[in-house]
Design a protein around this motif. Sequence first.
Motif, mmCIF file in Angstrom:
data_model
loop_
_atom_site.group_PDB
_atom_site.id
_atom_site.type_symbol
_atom_site.label_atom_id
_atom_site.label_comp_id
_atom_site.label_asym_id
_atom_site.label_seq_id
_atom_site.Cartn_x
_atom_site.Cartn_y
_atom_site.Cartn_z
ATOM 1 N N SER A 125 17.874 46.447 14.296
ATOM 2 C CA SER A 125 18.826 46.342 13.194
ATOM 3 C C SER A 125 20.243 46.784 13.547
ATOM 4 O O SER A 125 20.996 47.180 12.673
ATOM 5 C CB SER A 125 18.320 47.175 12.007
ATOM 6 O OG SER A 125 18.168 48.531 12.376
ATOM 7 N N TRP A 126 20.612 46.748 14.822
ATOM 8 C CA TRP A 126 21.959 47.173 15.184
ATOM 9 C C TRP A 126 22.979 46.209 14.597
ATOM 10 O O TRP A 126 22.882 44.998 14.775
ATOM 11 C CB TRP A 126 22.112 47.221 16.695
ATOM 12 C CG TRP A 126 23.510 47.598 17.112
ATOM 13 C CD1 TRP A 126 24.535 46.752 17.432
ATOM 14 C CD2 TRP A 126 24.035 48.920 17.225
ATOM 15 N NE1 TRP A 126 25.655 47.461 17.752
ATOM 16 C CE2 TRP A 126 25.394 48.794 17.637
ATOM 17 C CE3 TRP A 126 23.508 50.194 17.029
ATOM 18 C CZ2 TRP A 126 26.203 49.898 17.853
ATOM 19 C CZ3 TRP A 126 24.319 51.282 17.249
ATOM 20 C CH2 TRP A 126 25.650 51.134 17.658
ATOM 21 N N GLN A 127 23.979 46.735 13.925
ATOM 22 C CA GLN A 127 24.999 45.903 13.292
ATOM 23 C C GLN A 127 26.396 46.452 13.617
ATOM 24 O O GLN A 127 27.204 46.720 12.727
ATOM 25 C CB GLN A 127 24.791 45.835 11.777
ATOM 26 C CG GLN A 127 23.495 45.138 11.392
ATOM 27 C CD GLN A 127 23.296 45.065 9.891
ATOM 28 O OE1 GLN A 127 23.943 45.767 9.132
ATOM 29 N NE2 GLN A 127 22.388 44.204 9.467
ATOM 30 N N VAL A 129 30.280 46.574 14.997
ATOM 31 C CA VAL A 129 31.441 45.710 14.774
ATOM 32 C C VAL A 129 32.317 45.729 16.017
ATOM 33 O O VAL A 129 32.808 46.786 16.427
ATOM 34 C CB VAL A 129 32.252 46.178 13.545
ATOM 35 C CG1 VAL A 129 33.475 45.286 13.359
ATOM 36 C CG2 VAL A 129 31.376 46.164 12.298
ATOM 37 N N ASP A 171 32.367 47.052 20.564
ATOM 38 C CA ASP A 171 32.055 48.051 19.542
ATOM 39 C C ASP A 171 32.153 49.421 20.203
ATOM 40 O O ASP A 171 31.407 49.726 21.136
ATOM 41 C CB ASP A 171 30.646 47.810 18.988
ATOM 42 C CG ASP A 171 30.245 48.866 17.984
ATOM 43 O OD1 ASP A 171 29.514 49.792 18.374
ATOM 44 O OD2 ASP A 171 30.677 48.777 16.822
ATOM 45 N N ARG A 248 23.725 43.099 22.779
ATOM 46 C CA ARG A 248 23.984 42.946 21.349
ATOM 47 C C ARG A 248 25.469 42.707 21.072
ATOM 48 O O ARG A 248 25.815 42.026 20.108
ATOM 49 C CB ARG A 248 23.514 44.192 20.583
ATOM 50 C CG ARG A 248 22.021 44.232 20.309
ATOM 51 C CD ARG A 248 21.615 43.112 19.352
ATOM 52 N NE ARG A 248 20.194 43.053 19.142
ATOM 53 C CZ ARG A 248 19.561 43.569 18.098
ATOM 54 N NH1 ARG A 248 20.259 44.204 17.175
ATOM 55 N NH2 ARG A 248 18.271 43.454 17.973
#
Length: 273
Positions: A125-127, A129, A171, A248
């Motif tokens: 669930s890495w989100q 930016v 990120d 990711r």
Amino acid sequence: MKKDLKGLAAQFRDYLNKETNSLLTIPTHDRHIRKIAAEINTGLRNLRGVRHKYMNGDRELKDAVTNISHDLRTPITAIYGYLDLLEHEEDVETVKFYIGQIQNRTDCLRQLTEELFRYSVIVSSWQGVCEEAVLNRILEESLLACYGEFAQKGIEPEIEITEVPVHCRVDRPAFDRIVSNILSNVLKYSDGDLRVRLDADGTIRFTNSAKSLTPVMVERLFDRFYTIETGRNSTGLGLSIAKALTERIGGKIEAVYTDGKLTISLRFQGQNQ
């Protein structure tokens, strides 16, 4: 046509029930049947791909469970052993030593559980930016944050950072974690040196002597739960997390072993060409 369809159906049933790389073959010139056979063959290829992926994933899961069980059992067994010794020990200094060993094993357990949690979050669930950044600056800051640990190990990093501003999309928390995990690996396994180089094309290279490694070991460095040696408070997740995070956020990471030296290189999107 009816006979051809029956033959097609029979082959299809047979191939579903066994492991084979064969595809459907129908001795007919009917373009409709041939089209159906082609569509079925496409489905069979996809099915085999999913099956192989599942089987590989199942093996990885079993290996992971085995490794986790071992990593958990080792410190727990040691803790119980020292607790038994404490029940019959009266010497104050020896008691302090046993308590210190228990604390050490407890720290190992905490590190393992924290790494497992972080890894599960990253892969599921890495989100993060990604934002525009100057790689020169954020690399310097990440290295500075780890300088104290290298000083304690007696390692004086050799740092070469290009004066050309290298722009990229990254990120920042993920980048810091990637660099930290790579440097943690260096602290565990370096023979006492480290060279960090950022080229104008945006490639970051971390190089250290590691004569105890082999090319086969290096090929597995990014595998989950793979550790070069046991007993070093290592979960085998550090470089796996670095790889997962790098991918990711759209970057690439690889390891190369040449003449007794390990080099881990990084590249991210939007860097200078």
